[in-house]
Design an enzyme around this catalytic site. Structure first.
Site, PDB file in Angstrom:
ATOM      1  N   LYS A   9       0.823  -1.210   0.000  1.00 48.15           N
ATOM      2  CA  LYS A   9       0.000   0.000   0.000  1.00 48.15           C
ATOM      3  C   LYS A   9       0.863   1.269   0.000  1.00 48.15           C
ATOM      4  CE  LYS A   9      -3.959  -2.149   2.403  1.00 48.15           C
ATOM      5  NZ  LYS A   9      -4.821  -2.084   3.622  1.00 48.15           N
ATOM      6  N   ASN A 112      -2.024   0.045   7.352  1.00 50.93           N
ATOM      7  CA  ASN A 112      -1.531  -1.295   7.691  1.00 50.93           C
ATOM      8  C   ASN A 112      -0.704  -1.949   6.582  1.00 50.93           C
ATOM      9  OD1 ASN A 112      -3.592  -1.948   5.986  1.00 50.93           O
ATOM     10  ND2 ASN A 112      -4.743  -3.191   7.451  1.00 50.93           N
ATOM     11  N   HIS A 115      -1.988  -5.308   1.482  1.00 52.63           N
ATOM     12  CA  HIS A 115      -3.257  -6.003   1.267  1.00 52.63           C
ATOM     13  C   HIS A 115      -2.954  -7.405   0.771  1.00 52.63           C
ATOM     14  CE1 HIS A 115      -7.247  -6.964  -0.339  1.00 52.63           C
ATOM     15  NE2 HIS A 115      -6.598  -7.441  -1.376  1.00 52.63           N
TER      16      HIS A 115
END
Ligand code: IDP
Ligand code: MG
Length: 149
Positions: A9, A112, A115
């Site tokens: 990400k 976070n 993915h």
């Protein structure tokens, strides 16, 4: 052989963690069969995160994933989805185990880092959003017998 879709990400790209995160996946023996560096468009993001449409975090999620470049990948191997999700860790870095990517590098659920599709079926759908069939490379690493009996 199972295929898994992974995206590094924008937060991880901005933090210079592309190589580190790829290394964690690559060293398992799972095989990279496609990879691209791209700036995700709103159209792609809406397809990718369609299942989350309507949830409170959806607008911020689409804004974040389109906020800068990302790396999309397809990796392949036995149990590729299960193994990748284990290495990625729980969605919320606060709950992700040490040794996982999110547990080691994250502190916030909206940042976070990575993915990974949650099932082989969803991996197939997500791969098709980002890659055409002819971008998936068919190859066998010469050391494959040292990873799989
Ligand atoms: P996953 O990435 O572990 O599969 P999902 O539940 O599919 O988690 O959620 C997709 C992404 O949406 C997460 O990785 C995270 O970036 C974001 N997200 C999920 N739940 C929340 C939340 O409660 N607040 C903010 N962002 C969230
Ligand atoms: Mg998910």
């Amino acid at each position: 052989m199972e295929k898994e879709f992974v995206m590094i990400k924008p937060d991880a790209v901005q933090r210079g963690l592309i190589g580190t995160l790829i290394n964690r996946l690559e060293r398992t023996g799972l095989k990279i069969i496609a990879m691209k560096f791209l700036h995700v468009t709103t159209d792609l993001a809406e397809k990718h995160y369609e299942v989350h449409k309507g949830k409170p975090f959806y607008p911020a999620l689409v804004e974040f994933i389109t906020s800068g470049p990302a790396v999309a990948m397809v990796i392949e191997g036995p149990d590729a989805v299960k193994i990748t999700r284990k290495i990625v860790g729980a969605t919320n870095p606060a709950e992700a185990a040490p040794g996982t990517i999110r547990g080691d590098f994250g502190i916030n659920i909206g940042r976070n880092l990575i993915h990974a599709s949650d099932s082989p079926e969803n991996a197939k759908t997500e791969i098709a959003i980002y890659f055409s069939d002819d971008e998936l490379v068919d190859w066998t690493p010469t050391i494959a017998p040292w990873f799989t009996e």
